[in-house]
Design a protein around this motif. Structure first.
Motif, PDB file in Angstrom:
ATOM      1  N   ARG A 108      -9.606   5.002   4.332  1.00 30.18           N
ATOM      2  CA  ARG A 108     -10.513   3.868   4.138  1.00 30.18           C
ATOM      3  C   ARG A 108     -11.590   4.234   3.126  1.00 30.18           C
ATOM      4  NH1 ARG A 108      -8.996   3.239   9.556  1.00 30.18           N
ATOM      5  NH2 ARG A 108      -8.350   1.115  10.026  1.00 30.18           N
ATOM      6  N   ASN A 109     -11.673   3.433   2.071  1.00 28.64           N
ATOM      7  CA  ASN A 109     -12.695   3.575   1.037  1.00 28.64           C
ATOM      8  C   ASN A 109     -12.668   4.953   0.357  1.00 28.64           C
ATOM      9  OD1 ASN A 109     -14.456   1.806  -0.212  1.00 28.64           O
ATOM     10  ND2 ASN A 109     -16.240   2.834   0.628  1.00 28.64           N
ATOM     11  N   ALA A 110     -11.505   5.598   0.327  1.00 23.16           N
ATOM     12  CA  ALA A 110     -11.369   6.912  -0.309  1.00 23.16           C
ATOM     13  C   ALA A 110     -11.105   6.750  -1.806  1.00 23.16           C
ATOM     14  CB  ALA A 110     -10.230   7.690   0.332  1.00 23.16           C
ATOM     15  N   ASP A 142     -11.386   8.999   5.396  1.00 21.70           N
ATOM     16  CA  ASP A 142     -12.276   7.879   5.089  1.00 21.70           C
ATOM     17  C   ASP A 142     -13.460   8.351   4.248  1.00 21.70           C
ATOM     18  OD1 ASP A 142     -10.502   6.595   6.736  1.00 21.70           O
ATOM     19  OD2 ASP A 142     -11.943   6.180   8.331  1.00 21.70           O
ATOM     20  N   ASP A 143     -13.760   7.601   3.178  1.00 26.94           N
ATOM     21  CA  ASP A 143     -14.882   7.881   2.276  1.00 26.94           C
ATOM     22  C   ASP A 143     -14.762   9.230   1.563  1.00 26.94           C
ATOM     23  OD1 ASP A 143     -16.347   5.445   2.826  1.00 26.94           O
ATOM     24  OD2 ASP A 143     -16.768   6.316   4.794  1.00 26.94           O
ATOM     25  N   GLU A 189      -7.597   1.406   2.489  1.00 28.62           N
ATOM     26  CA  GLU A 189      -8.468   0.227   2.519  1.00 28.62           C
ATOM     27  C   GLU A 189      -9.635   0.445   1.569  1.00 28.62           C
ATOM     28  OE1 GLU A 189     -11.629  -1.326   5.699  1.00 28.62           O
ATOM     29  OE2 GLU A 189      -9.573  -1.365   6.433  1.00 28.62           O
ATOM     30  N   THR A 190      -9.871  -0.563   0.732  1.00 27.31           N
ATOM     31  CA  THR A 190     -10.997  -0.446  -0.196  1.00 27.31           C
ATOM     32  C   THR A 190     -12.015  -1.555   0.006  1.00 27.31           C
ATOM     33  OG1 THR A 190     -10.003  -1.791  -1.930  1.00 27.31           O
ATOM     34  CG2 THR A 190      -9.522   0.573  -1.959  1.00 27.31           C
ATOM     35  N   ASN A 191     -11.823  -2.418   0.960  1.00 30.19           N
ATOM     36  CA  ASN A 191     -12.644  -3.604   1.236  1.00 30.19           C
ATOM     37  C   ASN A 191     -12.960  -4.400  -0.031  1.00 30.19           C
ATOM     38  OD1 ASN A 191     -15.003  -2.543   0.052  1.00 30.19           O
ATOM     39  ND2 ASN A 191     -15.954  -2.015   1.994  1.00 30.19           N
ATOM     40  N   THR A 192     -12.067  -4.310  -0.990  1.00 26.76           N
ATOM     41  CA  THR A 192     -12.104  -5.030  -2.273  1.00 26.76           C
ATOM     42  C   THR A 192     -13.319  -4.701  -3.130  1.00 26.76           C
ATOM     43  OG1 THR A 192     -13.151  -7.068  -1.438  1.00 26.76           O
ATOM     44  CG2 THR A 192     -10.743  -6.957  -1.339  1.00 26.76           C
TER      45      THR A 192
END
Length: 142
Positions: A86-88, A66-67, A106-109
């Motif tokens: 997530r968000n990488a 993540d990140d 996951e990129t939360n758009t």
């Protein structure tokens, strides 16, 4: 064991026969490191700088990225089942022949999903892709 591992990390860019299960690499600069064929199950790479890191053939089951900033990272043939990205940042990362069961990308758009990566995922017969977008609610502070 974990103390000895970090001494190894900072003396060399190659990890050989190290037991890195559940190790914490959060926020570390591991650019160009070689983790080839290593067991990194349950390891955490949250916020790590992994540009051009080589995870080919590594066991990364339930690993957390993540990140992480992993542009150009090599995950060829890696076991990534249940891993989280997530968000990488994964531009030019290579997931050829990797096991990707139940992986979360996951990129939360807020980040663009690159066309090449989307095409790669959609053209695989060995797994099913589910695309979803969850709206951020003002009440949650996101």
């Amino acid at each position: 064991m974990k103390f000895a591992l970090f001494i190894c990390l900072f003396l060399s860019n190659t990890i050989v026969n190290a037991n890195c299960v559940s190790c914490n690499f959060d926020n570390k600069n591991l650019a160009n490191f070689e983790f080839k064929n290593q067991n990194l199950s349950n390891a955490s790479f949250k916020g790590a700088y992994l540009v051009n890191a080589d995870f080919s053939g590594a066991k990364l089951t339930s690993a957390i990225f993540d990140d992480a900033y992993a542009n150009g990272a090599n995950f060829v043939g890696a076991q990534l089942d249940n891993a989280s990205f997530r968000n990488a940042e994964l531009e030019l990362a290579n997931f050829q022949n990797a096991s990707l069961k139940n992986v979360t990308f996951e990129t939360n758009t807020t980040q663009l999903l690159h066309g090449e990566f989307k095409d790669y995922l959609q053209n695989q017969d060995r797994f099913e892709i589910t695309w979803s977008c969850s709206p951020k609610l003002s009440v949650s502070g996101e």
